[in-house]
Each structure stands twice: as C-alpha cells, then as structure tokens.
Design an enzyme around this catalytic site. Sequence first.
Site, mmCIF file in Angstrom:
data_model
loop_
_atom_site.group_PDB
_atom_site.id
_atom_site.type_symbol
_atom_site.label_atom_id
_atom_site.label_comp_id
_atom_site.label_asym_id
_atom_site.label_seq_id
_atom_site.Cartn_x
_atom_site.Cartn_y
_atom_site.Cartn_z
ATOM 1 N N CYS B 92 0.830 -1.202 0.000
ATOM 2 C CA CYS B 92 0.000 0.000 0.000
ATOM 3 C C CYS B 92 0.873 1.264 0.000
ATOM 4 O O CYS B 92 1.711 1.429 -0.879
ATOM 5 C CB CYS B 92 -0.952 -0.078 1.186
ATOM 6 S SG CYS B 92 -2.446 0.872 0.962
ATOM 7 N N HIS B 193 -3.465 -4.818 1.321
ATOM 8 C CA HIS B 193 -2.968 -4.977 2.694
ATOM 9 C C HIS B 193 -3.661 -6.218 3.214
ATOM 10 O O HIS B 193 -3.430 -7.276 2.714
ATOM 11 C CB HIS B 193 -3.181 -3.703 3.506
ATOM 12 C CG HIS B 193 -4.536 -3.115 3.341
ATOM 13 N ND1 HIS B 193 -4.857 -2.211 2.373
ATOM 14 C CD2 HIS B 193 -5.679 -3.355 4.014
ATOM 15 C CE1 HIS B 193 -6.136 -1.907 2.468
ATOM 16 N NE2 HIS B 193 -6.657 -2.584 3.445
#
Lengths: 429, 242
Positions: B92, B193
């Site tokens: 991310c 994630h």
Amino acid sequence: MSWSVPARTAPPSPGLRLRLATVMGDLAAGLSRLAGRGSGASIRGQVIARLAPGAFADLLRGRKILAVSGTNGKTTTTHLLAAAVRAGLGDAADRLVTNADGANLHYGIASALSQAPRADIAVLETDERVVGDLIATGAPQVLVFLNFSRDQLDRHHEIKALGRAWRTALEKAGKAGPVIVANASDPLVVWSSSTAAEVIWVETDTQWSADGALCPACGAILMRVRVEAGRDHWDCPGCELTQPEASYVVTGDAIRLPGGETVTPQLRVPGRFNLSNAACALAAAVHFGIDPQTALTGMATVTAPAGRYATAQFGTTRARLLLAKNPAGWAEALPLAASDPVVLAIDAVAADGKDVSWLWDVDYEQLAGRQVIATGPRAQDLAVRLSYAEVAHTVVPDLTEALAGHGGTVDVISTYTPFQRLLKMAGLR
Amino acid sequence: MKPIEIVLVYQSLLGIYGDRGNAMVLRRRLAWRGIEARLIEVEPGDPLPASGAIYLLGGGEDGAQVSAVRRLREDGNLFRAIEGGAVLFAVCAGYQITGHSFTIGEHDEVIEGLGLLDVTTRRGTERAVGESLSHWTRPDGTESLITGFENHGGFTTLGPGAAPLAFVEIGVGNANDGTEGAVQGRVIGAYPHGPILARNPELADHLLELALDRGLDPLPSTELDELRRQRIAAVRKAGLRR
Ligand SMILES: [Zn+2]
C-alpha cells in the site's frame, strides 16, 4: 456555588408541513416496526426529510442542544449525559429529548426530535460526519468531542479529514459557536477543537494511542512527557500543539473536578473507558448548570445504553453483549470479556466496514489460555487471526448455534451488524 | 544458528491497515517449522538494524508517508540491508514510497520516494477500494492466486527496471492496467494490505525462502484453505460490480 439549569423555553411550534410530515413519518416507522425492521427511527426521519425539506434545521431551532461525537463511546456518553441532565431537571424531565437508540445521522436526529416537539433540551448523539452541519444549523450550546481513531477506513480514507471539517465549522461559528468539552489526551481531538471559542478540557484514560502518533498540525512525531508519577502528556516537538491542562482529570477510578475535589462515580457501565466517557458527560452537564452530585446520581442509573453491556437470555445461555466497532473499541472491550469460552462475532458489511484488516490491529493474544468461539459471516478471518495468535478456537458461523448451550454467563464481543442481530434475538430492540 | 530477523518498520507511521499482521505471519510460519526468528519493531527515532533478513513497510496516510521517507533516508540502514541481500516487502503506502516518487494532498505535491523500485505513483482516476484477486506465478512456474483488500488513491506505473508481481483478475491493482505490484530483485511491492500474507501463505513462504535462500516444507492448513476459498468465492461473486 449554586447550580441551575437554564429556564424552560418553548421551541417554536412546528409548521403545518412539518406536522404532516411527522404524522406520515410515524406511520412509516410503525409499519417498519410491524415488519420487524427495528425501531423505525431512520425511516421516520427519511419520510420527514422527504416531505418537509429543512426539517433537520426546523426541529433543532429554539432548543438548547448538548451534542456528543467521536469515534467510540458516543452512545454510552449520550446516555450518561442525558441521565445527568434528567436528574438535574427533576420533575421537569419531559423537557429533555434524546436519540437514545443510537440513530445519530440527520434522519435519526430528526426522528427523535419530531417525537418531542415541546422538549426544549436535546441531548444528541451525533455522527462525526454530521457535526459540521449541527454546528452550522443547530447552534448547539455544548459539544462533547470524545476521541478520534481509525474506523471503517474503506469509507473514511483519512482519519484527519473529519477533524478538519470540525475545525472549519467551529471557526465559522466563532463566538456564537458551542462550548466544546474535549478529550485533552487525544491529539486529534485537541487539534480539531482548537478553533473553538471556548473549550473545557478533560484528561481521560484511554488504551488506544496508535492513531495519535503524528502531530495533526505539523506532522512531527509526538513525544510523551511525564507530568507527574504515572501521568504522561503528549507534546509536539515541531510546533505549538501540546496537551492542554485539563479542568477535569480521570485518575484511577476517580475524576478530579475543576476545584480540585475528586469524585468517584458509581457507574453501572464497566471499564476505564466508560469512566472517561463519564468525565466528559459530567463536564458537559456541569457546564449546563447541573450540580456534580446530581449529575453523578443520574449517571449511576445508566446500565445498558442501546443494549451495550446488556445481559440477555438466549435459550438456556445467558450472554453479556459487548460492542466493538474498531481497534480502539476492541482494545477497551477485550479486557472486559472475562468468560471462558468467549464468543467473538465478526461481520464486514457496510455498517461494520468491509475490510477486516483491523483484526490484525487487535491484541487477541491476550485471550491465550481461553477458548474462543468465532462466529458471524467473517468468522473464518478471525479463526486465522487466532491461529497466528495461538489462541484456541472453534468456528461456528451461525450466531444462534454459537450461543447455544453455555453454562454461566458468556461474554460476547461483536462488531456492529451481529450486535444488532443479537439485540433483536434477545428482544432488546 | 543466529535467529532470522524480521524488521517491522515504523508501525506508528505505516501500520494503518493491520500491517503488523504481515510480520506476525512471517514469524509464526518460521516458528512452526522450528526456525528461530526474531521480530524487531522499530519506531521513528530509533535506528533500523542493518542485519535484518526481511523488512516490512505498511500502509499509512500522506503525512506519515513523507515522515517515513525522510527518516528512512536519514537512517540509511534499509538501503544498506537491501544491498547486502535483505528482502523488502512493502504494501500500500509503503509500496508507493519505495518507488521514485509519489504525490500527496489535494494539490498533488510530488514527493521523492526511496528509489528502491522502478515505479512512480500519481493520483489515480478513481480511488481503488475493495477486495481484489490477482494471479501470481511462483518461481517454480506454478500459479497462485493472491486475495486481498486494496484501498489506495494513487496509481502506480512500472518502469523497465521492475516487473509486475501479479496480474489482476478483479480489482484495480497498479493502475487499472491489469498489473498488480512490482518486483525488482529482492524488493517486492503490492497494493493489497489485508494483511496480504495472512491470506496468501504461499506468498509469505516465498518471501521467507528468498530471505533464507532455501526451500521450505509446506505447512498445510485446512483453516487457511477455507479462508482462501471463501474470499476468492466472495470476490468472484461480487466480481466486476465492485
Ligand atoms: Zn506539531
């Protein structure tokens, strides 16, 4: 010192259009209840707003408003504050209206207010996203800011964005704006409140600090400085922002009042987190003119705000229901759940947040040595998390089955959607 | 033998989406195989060890990204470790800062990244939020599905120095261009994630094998198989409606 609640005033009587809209809203809410779809508060509010645009502002007008917002503890704090004010009103308790069911968006607030056209005092749980509007249209007298932490990041991408909106709304309101009762221990709350004309600071005792690492004003990494034995304050090395000296301080199981006197609330809602909530409610009630002892007596009557901490019967099982909506909520709820086994219910529809990554921000390791029953639509995600935490568990996706056949009282911690289902199963809503 | 060091970098800055989980997963998967591992959590202000086998960067907000880049540059040990053969796994926002540059704020201010991946990130045409699914080819040529949850506003373009980690079946990935993540030597970036390694044990083991320079025995888990089955079925059912 003498205490007095502001004198009764009459809110403007609702116009014909709003009265008709309320009748239709009541009808819709009644039908919704009959259909078993909950309290109908939101539907009532929707119908009213549709038929009488501007109802939100009209219903707020002319009332003395005390509002409560923040990521966690809104419902409980609203109940505590309403109970404190009600105690101060004595026989005139009909002066007070509150959205006790936790419906805290525009519709929910409008719905509650429409049910009490003559009540001149409103204690309103207010969603973080509605605070700006409430300040702009409702001219609240007191606004309680509890805390700010990560919550439903699939919808609210930036934790700071809401705080920025609060700052703007408070700045615009200027001197006419509300008195803020704010949690001095939360850097984001302090920054969000710092444009207000007047703030009453409350130093709380909270478990979660992962979202207060950076200075919201300048981005520097915040430091902790010891102010006295066992008591830290945060401070920004990069700018002026620092933890304000508070008028109310939570220490141990007591609250220190502005005069230096300490009181020990006899709360019936558990945990240190709720003592902090009570301190904020107390500060708001006292500012409104309620004597602290009367406020505390009122708060001691609060047991299960909108079902939180309620103990209910599910067949032969007695269960205590705890709600945890985000990592900060879990950090407070997990230490309260003492039963073995303990039931944890996880879902990830819109109201829970669709992303369950937060499971890895919660310290489930503390459950080691006990048996966990993982339930709810996302029980499998929890099961994997528990395996990595080396916590013994079984997966029982169905809520009813997960609750069946326990001796003693079992603690259930649940995200929002399964919590609402549990309340319904228990006949609590 | 010296324990394997897993270094979790700046959780207070880059740890917003349960990214600590990636470190927990790696450590346990070593421990369950009887390999001693140490999890080292480093916060800003403390020096990073240069001796780690795997470094992990997670997700965070704009201000935190800028702060993390500055600190990692000042510290320097991450660069030294990677030169020395360590593995970096960044997800991310951590993935974005690993590239040449990324943008922050409403005015798209360009911030120079760590330059460890030949990728560049700019504000995307839409925010990518939701469950994602992509196809990853393992070193032995077999395919594995990567299931995760992505939530990012930036779109990432790969330069010639980096190869895509995987190819998107559902989701936005790097930039709605069919690619997901990037690999350059022992530096790997990915958008999901989730935490991605909990849902993708084969990817977790791949990182460990890279770091250890040897193969590992599989760790069968019906529980993990069931989680993957559920998530893959759910994302395929929701499919392109996302
Ligand atoms: Zn600062």
